[in-house]
Enzyme design. Structure first.
Site, PDB file in Angstrom:
ATOM      1  N   MET A 146      -9.277   7.875  -0.134  1.00 21.43           N
ATOM      2  CA  MET A 146     -10.134   8.247   1.013  1.00 21.43           C
ATOM      3  C   MET A 146     -10.728   9.627   0.779  1.00 21.43           C
ATOM      4  SD  MET A 146      -7.585   7.180   4.074  1.00 21.43           S
ATOM      5  CE  MET A 146      -6.767   5.584   4.113  1.00 21.43           C
TER       6      MET A 146
ATOM      7  N   SER B 112       0.834  -1.204   0.000  1.00 19.62           N
ATOM      8  CA  SER B 112       0.000   0.000   0.000  1.00 19.62           C
ATOM      9  C   SER B 112       0.867   1.253   0.000  1.00 19.62           C
ATOM     10  CB  SER B 112      -0.906   0.013   1.224  1.00 19.62           C
ATOM     11  OG  SER B 112      -1.482   1.300   1.362  1.00 19.62           O
TER      12      SER B 112
ATOM     13  N   HIS C 286      -1.205  -1.456  -4.179  1.00 13.25           N
ATOM     14  CA  HIS C 286      -2.463  -1.051  -3.543  1.00 13.25           C
ATOM     15  C   HIS C 286      -2.532   0.468  -3.386  1.00 13.25           C
ATOM     16  CE1 HIS C 286      -5.923  -2.187  -0.968  1.00 13.25           C
ATOM     17  NE2 HIS C 286      -5.568  -1.206  -0.157  1.00 13.25           N
TER      18      HIS C 286
ATOM     19  N   ASP D  86      -6.459  -6.447   4.746  1.00 10.60           N
ATOM     20  CA  ASP D  86      -5.848  -5.112   4.704  1.00 10.60           C
ATOM     21  C   ASP D  86      -5.905  -4.465   6.088  1.00 10.60           C
ATOM     22  OD1 ASP D  86      -4.962  -2.594   3.989  1.00 10.60           O
ATOM     23  OD2 ASP D  86      -6.691  -2.098   2.741  1.00 10.60           O
TER      24      ASP D  86
ATOM     25  N   ASP E 163      -4.893   3.477  -1.828  1.00 13.45           N
ATOM     26  CA  ASP E 163      -5.988   3.762  -0.903  1.00 13.45           C
ATOM     27  C   ASP E 163      -6.571   5.144  -1.151  1.00 13.45           C
ATOM     28  OD1 ASP E 163      -6.107   1.465   0.865  1.00 13.45           O
ATOM     29  OD2 ASP E 163      -4.091   2.032   1.491  1.00 13.45           O
TER      30      ASP E 163
ATOM     31  N   HIS F 190      -8.431   0.720  -3.858  1.00  7.25           N
ATOM     32  CA  HIS F 190      -9.355   0.503  -2.735  1.00  7.25           C
ATOM     33  C   HIS F 190     -10.074   1.818  -2.469  1.00  7.25           C
ATOM     34  CE1 HIS F 190      -9.581  -0.493   1.900  1.00  7.25           C
ATOM     35  NE2 HIS F 190     -10.773  -0.445   1.327  1.00  7.25           N
TER      36      HIS F 190
ATOM     37  N   MET G 274     -12.316   4.027  -0.491  1.00 12.65           N
ATOM     38  CA  MET G 274     -12.971   4.283   0.797  1.00 12.65           C
ATOM     39  C   MET G 274     -13.716   5.602   0.656  1.00 12.65           C
ATOM     40  SD  MET G 274      -9.842   2.984   3.156  1.00 12.65           S
ATOM     41  CE  MET G 274      -8.707   3.072   1.775  1.00 12.65           C
TER      42      MET G 274
ATOM     43  N   MET H  54     -11.333  -5.940   5.986  1.00 11.29           N
ATOM     44  CA  MET H  54     -10.575  -4.893   6.673  1.00 11.29           C
ATOM     45  C   MET H  54     -10.232  -5.388   8.077  1.00 11.29           C
ATOM     46  SD  MET H  54      -9.911  -2.323   4.756  1.00 11.29           S
ATOM     47  CE  MET H  54      -9.028  -1.501   6.074  1.00 11.29           C
TER      48      MET H  54
HETATM   49  C1  DX5 Z   1      -6.364   1.556   5.733  1.00 12.07           C
HETATM   50  C2  DX5 Z   1      -5.924   1.225   4.333  1.00 12.07           C
HETATM   51  C3  DX5 Z   1      -4.785   0.290   4.276  1.00 12.07           C
HETATM   52  C4  DX5 Z   1      -3.506   0.835   4.873  1.00 12.07           C
HETATM   53  C5  DX5 Z   1      -2.795  -0.324   5.496  1.00 12.07           C
HETATM   54  O1  DX5 Z   1      -7.512   2.324   5.689  1.00 12.07           O
HETATM   55  O2  DX5 Z   1      -6.998   0.622   3.610  1.00 12.07           O
HETATM   56  O3  DX5 Z   1      -4.536  -0.179   2.953  1.00 12.07           O
HETATM   57  O4  DX5 Z   1      -2.675   1.450   3.936  1.00 12.07           O
HETATM   58  O5  DX5 Z   1      -1.734   0.166   6.198  1.00 12.07           O
HETATM   59  P1  DX5 Z   1      -0.893  -0.726   7.226  1.00 12.07           P
HETATM   60  O6  DX5 Z   1      -0.390  -1.919   6.454  1.00 12.07           O
HETATM   61  O7  DX5 Z   1       0.169   0.206   7.652  1.00 12.07           O
HETATM   62  O8  DX5 Z   1      -1.843  -1.131   8.311  1.00 12.07           O
HETATM   63 ZN    ZN Z   2      -6.486  -0.391   1.597  1.00 12.29          ZN
END
Ligand code: DX5
Ligand code: ZN
Length: 216
Positions: A37, A8, A33, A175, A35, A66, A68, A137
């Site tokens: 948000m 990620s 990956h 994740d 993310d 991903h 969110m 998650m």
């Molecule tokens: C959290 C994200 C993850 C995050 C994981 O909301 O969806 O993908 O980057 O980070 P680590 O591996 O540091 O927990």
């Molecule tokens: Zn993620």
């Protein structure tokens, strides 16, 4: 099923994003990956379409996006155009999940559904055969570097049972809080696809860490 590691970039050094991605290009990780948000679905804002577009120009690994965000159906086409090869949306953010999954698949890419820690696996019973991936998650989404939630192992086992019962081809991705210490137990529970941010990008040798995660 083949084991997949999806680093990620949320934990990468954004001042040197190109160099960070190059490390993943030269590693055994199969996906990258990303993310996204929106500050509404989760209490944090990360990055969106323009960043993904730039990343896709230099990443040799398929982008695992991903989302969110609320109203994902409005944005999936832009993320596909930006270079996503897998788009995962949240169960909790999608009113018409079945339509949305086929909206994504029509682009010729993979479609995934993510479950927040409180969302039970059995809610996927009627859609498990339509998806390529389910993302469990194992932290509350929104931030990297959080502590792994132990109940996730049980959810992975329940998901594996559901996939077998329904004869679905869905991958099980996990994740949040994935480390070299818990990776083996996650694979043993039935996961075949691990996302890791902090563990990979904050390690001295990300490529080696990826190898260690794969061979755990
Ligand atoms: C959290 C994200 C993850 C995050 C994981 O909301 O969806 O993908 O980057 O980070 P680590 O591996 O540091 O927990
Ligand atoms: Zn993620």
């Amino acid at each position: 099923m083949e084991r997949i590691i999806s680093p990620s970039i949320l934990a990468a050094d954004f001042n040197n994003l190109g160099a960070e991605i190059e490390k993943i290009n030269n590693s055994k990780a199969q996906w990258l990956h990303c993310d996204v948000m929106d500050g509404v679905f989760v209490p944090n804002i990360s990055f969106g379409v323009p960043v993904i577009e730039s990343v896709s120009k230099i990443s040799k690994k398929p982008l695992d996006v991903h989302l969110m965000i609320i109203e994902p159906q409005i944005h999936v086409e832009s993320f596909f155009q930006a270079g996503a090869k897998n788009i995962t949306v949240h169960y909790e953010a999608s009113m018409h999940l079945h339509r949305l999954i086929y909206q994504i698949k029509k682009f010729g890419i993979k479609a995934g559904i993510s479950l927040n820690p409180h969302t039970p696996v059995h809610l996927l019973e009627e859609i498990i055969c339509d998806v390529d991936l389910v993302l469990i998650m194992s932290v509350n989404p929104g931030f990297g570097g959080q502590k792994f939630i132990e109940n996730s192992y049980e959810k992975i086992s329940k998901l594996k049972d559901l996939i077998l019962k329904k004869n679905s081809g869905a991958m099980i991705q996990v994740d949040g809080g994935v480390t070299l210490e818990n990776a083996k137990q996650l694979f043993d529970a039935g996961a075949n696809n691990l996302v890791a941010g902090t563990t990979i990008f904050r390690s001295e040798n990300p490529a080696k860490t990826i190898e260690n995660l794969l061979s755990t």
